[in-house]
Design a protein around this motif. Structure first.
Motif: not given
Length: 412
Positions: A140-141, A269-280, A296-301
């Motif tokens: 995809y990326t 917790y990962m979605l609401t309390r971490t930088k990764w979750g906010r990035s998603v 870093r959008v590609n890393r998120v995907y």
């Protein structure tokens, strides 16, 4: 505690911005009128479903049936957690069923035929799932191929790989005395432990919420009054305590369902309390804005696809343990569509950027409740498919109306 306001000598008292219970009710009503429905339609729908089936068949809400219902939710619900993650990006994964079947096949072959330790077999199956997700993310990326096409091809390719792994036998029975089968079929929380877990969950909720509201108050933001926090925690305690008592009238709470709920909590917790979750959420809401913000959008995907396929593999392992077998039909039938439907019915938007890990739990409970209720009424699977399809369509319509209402009110 006080916080100075920016650009002025005025002082804002943190407690002055704490919401009273009445204010919270008004805010909730305002969110509903603005189209921010959250999980409200799902909860209302679930209550209606339970009431209707209980009226039609009084055995529906009995403890034995609810214990079985909880166990039925765990495997496909675990797969649905991964689907929620992908949908939050505004993407789709059509191959989660096939990946779960491949993981079951790997477990069966390595554990039974090759005599590996069961832990090693599970790890290899999970790594296989993660590798498939990494491959999806790369395609995809790197090439921009739509995920619909990537995962549709993956559905066929992984299904073929599953059949190849199983070989000529086509079916492998897992030993009933193995701990993984006993975990899925026979292990339940002791009564006392279930009550302790209910108290611990309510206490943890109160502590986490209280600390979060203190941080908001210290920053001069509107915060929840401690009375409301306590009432919510007490309500949770009563709900969990009653549920534990009622299920303990039969076998109790299955450990496999406990694992599923813990996975939902961890994902939330990962979605609401971490930088990764906010990035998603940021990428799912507006990918170009997220890229300009330095994400870093590609890393998120790639990370999301890897997480989704790993959850699919774990769900396949749990399903194989529940049936004590891995065969050509593992991950087949309606597993794929049920996992996707559960995520959508639970409240995750198909348009990306809105939803939560709790959608997987709510959605799968709705679907399995429909299945269980119709089975008790001696109706065949054709009716179940039609009813589930109607509920899915209704959930998408509600999501579209909510999205339109939010756009009218200028809410992201």
């Amino acid at each position: 505690m006080t916080t100075p306001t920016t650009g002025s000598n005025r002082v804002v008292t943190a407690t002055s911005k704490q919401r009273r219970i009445g204010d919270s009710l008004l805010a909730f009503k305002q969110r509903l009128s603005d189209g921010d429905l959250g999980s409200t339609p799902v909860v209302i729908g679930l209550v209606i479903i339970w009431v209707v089936f209980q009226i039609l068949n009084p055995t529906f809400l009995t403890a034995p049936n609810l214990v079985n219902l909880a166990l039925q939710c765990a495997a496909v619900g675990t797969i649905s957690i991964g689907v929620v993650l992908v949908l939050l990006l505004g993407q789709i994964d059509l191959s989660v069923g096939s990946i779960s079947g491949l993981a079951a096949a790997i477990l069966g072959v390595t554990f039974v035929q090759w005599d590996w330790p069961v832990v090693a077999s599970i790890i290899v199956a999970l790594l296989a799932g993660a590798a498939i997700g990494a491959f999806y993310g790369f395609l995809y990326t790197r090439f921009g191929v739509p995920t619909f096409i990537i995962t549709l091809a993956g559905l066929l390719g992984v299904l073929g790989l599953q059949l190849w792994v199983l070989g000529d036998d086509g079916s492998i029975n897992l030993p009933f005395d193995s701990w993984i089968v006993r975990f899925a079929q026979q292990m339940f929380l002791p009564d006392v432990v279930s009550y302790i877990a209910a108290v611990a969950a309510a206490g943890l909720y109160f502590w986490v919420t209280f600390r979060a509201q203190r941080r908001r108050a210290a920053a001069g933001l509107g915060s929840m009054h401690i009375t409301e926090t306590a009432i919510r925690a007490l309500s949770l305690l009563l709900l969990l305590g009653f549920g534990s008592w009622y299920l303990n009238k039969d076998r109790g709470i299955g450990l496999m369902f406990v694992l599923f709920v813990m996975l939902v909590v961890c994902a939330n917790y990962m979605l609401t309390r971490t930088k990764w979750g906010r990035s998603v959420y940021a990428v799912g809401g507006n990918v170009e804005a997220a890229r300009r913000a330095g994400i870093r959008v590609n890393r998120v995907y790639i990370s999301v696809f890897m997480a989704a396929t790993t959850f699919a593999a774990l769900g396949g392992i749990l399903a194989a343990a529940r049936l004590a077998a891995a065969n050509q039909s593992s991950g087949g039938s309606d597993v794929n569509l049920t996992a996707i439907a559960a995520a959508v019915i639970g409240g995750t938007s198909l348009f990306g950027g809105r939803g939560s890990a709790w959608s997987a739990l709510l959605g799968i409970v709705v679907i399995m409740s429909i299945s269980s209720g119709l089975t008790l009424l001696s109706l065949d699977s054709s009716v179940r498919y039609m009813v589930t399809g109607a509920v899915l369509l209704l959930a998408v319509i509600v999501d579209a109306i909510s999205r339109r209402s939010r756009a009218v009110h200028g809410i992201a």
